[in-house]
Each structure stands twice: as C-alpha cells, then as structure tokens.
Write a protein that holds these residues in place. Sequence first.
Motif, PDB file in Angstrom:
ATOM      1  N   GLU A  94      48.975   0.063  56.711  1.00  0.00           N
ATOM      2  CA  GLU A  94      50.283  -0.093  56.067  1.00  0.00           C
ATOM      3  C   GLU A  94      50.384  -1.420  55.310  1.00  0.00           C
ATOM      4  OE1 GLU A  94      53.160   1.975  55.697  1.00  0.00           O
ATOM      5  OE2 GLU A  94      51.498   3.350  56.120  1.00  0.00           O
ATOM      6  N   VAL A  95      49.787  -2.468  55.840  1.00  0.00           N
ATOM      7  CA  VAL A  95      49.776  -3.737  55.102  1.00  0.00           C
ATOM      8  C   VAL A  95      49.025  -3.549  53.786  1.00  0.00           C
ATOM      9  CG1 VAL A  95      48.975  -6.142  55.087  1.00  0.00           C
ATOM     10  CG2 VAL A  95      50.064  -5.193  57.147  1.00  0.00           C
ATOM     11  N   HIS A  96      47.895  -2.868  53.824  1.00  0.00           N
ATOM     12  CA  HIS A  96      47.152  -2.582  52.590  1.00  0.00           C
ATOM     13  C   HIS A  96      48.031  -1.782  51.625  1.00  0.00           C
ATOM     14  CE1 HIS A  96      42.750  -3.389  53.750  1.00  0.00           C
ATOM     15  NE2 HIS A  96      43.479  -3.845  54.765  1.00  0.00           N
ATOM     16  N   ASN A  97      48.682  -0.742  52.135  1.00  0.00           N
ATOM     17  CA  ASN A  97      49.509   0.108  51.285  1.00  0.00           C
ATOM     18  C   ASN A  97      50.643  -0.685  50.639  1.00  0.00           C
ATOM     19  OD1 ASN A  97      47.932   2.255  52.125  1.00  0.00           O
ATOM     20  ND2 ASN A  97      49.485   3.121  53.473  1.00  0.00           N
ATOM     21  N   ARG A  98      51.315  -1.481  51.438  1.00  0.00           N
ATOM     22  CA  ARG A  98      52.505  -2.186  50.957  1.00  0.00           C
ATOM     23  C   ARG A  98      52.181  -3.389  50.091  1.00  0.00           C
ATOM     24  NH1 ARG A  98      56.673  -1.536  56.041  1.00  0.00           N
ATOM     25  NH2 ARG A  98      56.037   0.601  56.534  1.00  0.00           N
ATOM     26  N   THR A  99      51.023  -3.993  50.267  1.00  0.00           N
ATOM     27  CA  THR A  99      50.700  -5.184  49.475  1.00  0.00           C
ATOM     28  C   THR A  99      49.722  -4.903  48.337  1.00  0.00           C
ATOM     29  OG1 THR A  99      48.875  -5.910  50.908  1.00  0.00           O
ATOM     30  CG2 THR A  99      51.111  -6.703  51.462  1.00  0.00           C
ATOM     31  N   ARG A 100      48.946  -3.807  48.432  1.00  0.00           N
ATOM     32  CA  ARG A 100      47.941  -3.524  47.403  1.00  0.00           C
ATOM     33  C   ARG A 100      48.055  -2.122  46.814  1.00  0.00           C
ATOM     34  NH1 ARG A 100      47.899  -8.185  48.475  1.00  0.00           N
ATOM     35  NH2 ARG A 100      46.122  -9.609  48.360  1.00  0.00           N
ATOM     36  N   GLY A 101      49.052  -1.365  47.223  1.00  0.00           N
ATOM     37  CA  GLY A 101      49.287  -0.059  46.609  1.00  0.00           C
ATOM     38  C   GLY A 101      48.310   1.026  46.997  1.00  0.00           C
ATOM     39  N   THR A 102      47.617   0.872  48.118  1.00  0.00           N
ATOM     40  CA  THR A 102      46.714   1.925  48.579  1.00  0.00           C
ATOM     41  C   THR A 102      47.529   3.051  49.213  1.00  0.00           C
ATOM     42  OG1 THR A 102      46.407   0.801  50.712  1.00  0.00           O
ATOM     43  CG2 THR A 102      44.799   0.325  48.960  1.00  0.00           C
ATOM     44  N   GLN A 103      46.847   4.102  49.593  1.00  0.00           N
ATOM     45  CA  GLN A 103      47.487   5.256  50.221  1.00  0.00           C
ATOM     46  C   GLN A 103      46.599   5.763  51.348  1.00  0.00           C
ATOM     47  OE1 GLN A 103      47.695   7.878  46.829  1.00  0.00           O
ATOM     48  NE2 GLN A 103      49.639   7.012  46.156  1.00  0.00           N
ATOM     49  N   TRP A 104      47.252   6.370  52.344  1.00  0.00           N
ATOM     50  CA  TRP A 104      46.516   6.947  53.473  1.00  0.00           C
ATOM     51  C   TRP A 104      45.786   8.207  53.063  1.00  0.00           C
ATOM     52  CZ3 TRP A 104      45.301   4.542  57.648  1.00  0.00           C
ATOM     53  CH2 TRP A 104      46.124   3.544  58.158  1.00  0.00           C
ATOM     54  N   ARG A 105      44.631   8.412  53.685  1.00  0.00           N
ATOM     55  CA  ARG A 105      43.852   9.631  53.527  1.00  0.00           C
ATOM     56  C   ARG A 105      43.212   9.956  54.880  1.00  0.00           C
ATOM     57  NH1 ARG A 105      46.272   9.271  49.371  1.00  0.00           N
ATOM     58  NH2 ARG A 105      45.498   9.574  47.279  1.00  0.00           N
ATOM     59  N   LEU A 171      41.727  -7.535  51.606  1.00  0.00           N
ATOM     60  CA  LEU A 171      42.686  -7.210  50.545  1.00  0.00           C
ATOM     61  C   LEU A 171      42.136  -7.562  49.165  1.00  0.00           C
ATOM     62  CD1 LEU A 171      45.951  -8.410  52.305  1.00  0.00           C
ATOM     63  CD2 LEU A 171      45.154  -6.048  52.024  1.00  0.00           C
ATOM     64  N   ASP A 172      41.211  -8.512  49.108  1.00  0.00           N
ATOM     65  CA  ASP A 172      40.606  -8.894  47.830  1.00  0.00           C
ATOM     66  C   ASP A 172      39.740  -7.785  47.243  1.00  0.00           C
ATOM     67  OD1 ASP A 172      41.820 -11.363  48.144  1.00  0.00           O
ATOM     68  OD2 ASP A 172      39.998 -12.325  48.925  1.00  0.00           O
ATOM     69  N   ASP A 173      39.320  -6.846  48.074  1.00  0.00           N
ATOM     70  CA  ASP A 173      38.457  -5.756  47.602  1.00  0.00           C
ATOM     71  C   ASP A 173      39.143  -4.868  46.569  1.00  0.00           C
ATOM     72  OD1 ASP A 173      36.604  -6.691  49.390  1.00  0.00           O
ATOM     73  OD2 ASP A 173      36.879  -5.061  50.826  1.00  0.00           O
ATOM     74  N   TYR A 174      40.451  -4.919  46.504  1.00  0.00           N
ATOM     75  CA  TYR A 174      41.185  -4.009  45.620  1.00  0.00           C
ATOM     76  C   TYR A 174      41.355  -4.533  44.204  1.00  0.00           C
ATOM     77  CZ  TYR A 174      42.236  -1.741  50.028  1.00  0.00           C
ATOM     78  OH  TYR A 174      42.110  -1.118  51.238  1.00  0.00           O
TER      79      TYR A 174
END
Length: 182
Positions: A94-105, A171-174
């Motif tokens: 969720e931190v990834h989603n909320r800060t970097r715009g990723t989505q669950w899969r 998070l830098d990976d995005y």
Amino acid sequence: MSDDIWDHEDEDEYAVAERIDRAHADNPRLTAWLGEQRGRFDEWSRRHGGGWDFDERSLDRMEALIREHVTSVDDLFVREHTPMIQTACWYVGEVHNRTRGTQWRMDPDPADSHPWSQRPYVIVPFARLDEYRDPEGIDYDARPQHHPLSSFLALLREGPTSGPASLRGELDDYEPGDDDGE
C-alpha cells in the motif's frame, strides 16, 4: 496460469501481456486477500504501536518491526500466512501504491511449481508499460514489481548491519528510464 491466456496465436506480445495483467488485476483471489488485509489493518496497527500512515518513511519503522519479530528466513516462511506477516506485506504494498502509483496483482491460477505465483505483488500500471525498457531487450514487460514478502526476505538476508531504509530504497525502482539509464 491457465492455458487459455496463452492460446491466442493471432495476438501479439502486447495483447498477451495486457490480458495477463488484467487477469492478475481483477480476480477473486486478489479481492479476497486485499479485503482480508484491509479488515485486519486497524487491529494490526494498534498491536504494533499505531500511527501507521502509509508515508514512505514508515517503511523504516516496518523494517524495524520485521527485524524485531522475525528471526530468520526460515522463521519468515513458517510465519508467512499469519496476520502479522500478511498485513505487514499489505502495508508495504500500500505504501508503494500510495506513493508511487503501483497497483496490486495476484495470479488467479497460480502454479504449484512456482510458489511466487501464489503471492501478491505490486507493479506499475499496464498503461505505463512503455516507460520501462529491459536494458538487454529480452523482456517485453520491464515494469518494476515488488513482492513484499520478498522484500522482507532481503532484509533478513542482509542482516541488521545494512542499516535502515532498505524497504524505502525499493521505491526508487519505479523511476522510469530508457536503455541509456536516464
């Protein structure tokens, strides 16, 4: 993964990748897992000090929590399906989603021979596929993805001497780039 996803000879690689992404984005396994973790979060948060705000700096706190409660890689796998670990995985995603715009899969039909296909992950949305290129030109879909459980494994393998911010560093990976690394 079921064969019907691959049995489309007339489609190009892009169409196949898009169909796989849709299947992983919207399926009962993922919906159930996400619902279960959301339902557990308030209690989990209270149990682990409260104040979990989904800010990227909270990943340092998560790193300390995992190191405090999980003693080894083997211990992590033994405890993988407990609310403590599953909700922690959800929180990191969720931190990834909320800060970097990723989505669950999550794979709707995981292969027994591939245990990582059974676990949820976060990935950049398919609409941003063209922002990421495989430097070797091998992989058509080079979007970065993270399995939070794998992130915890890396922490435990690194040991406490690696210092904080390992989870946050992912998070830098995005950051999108091209073959020149720009």
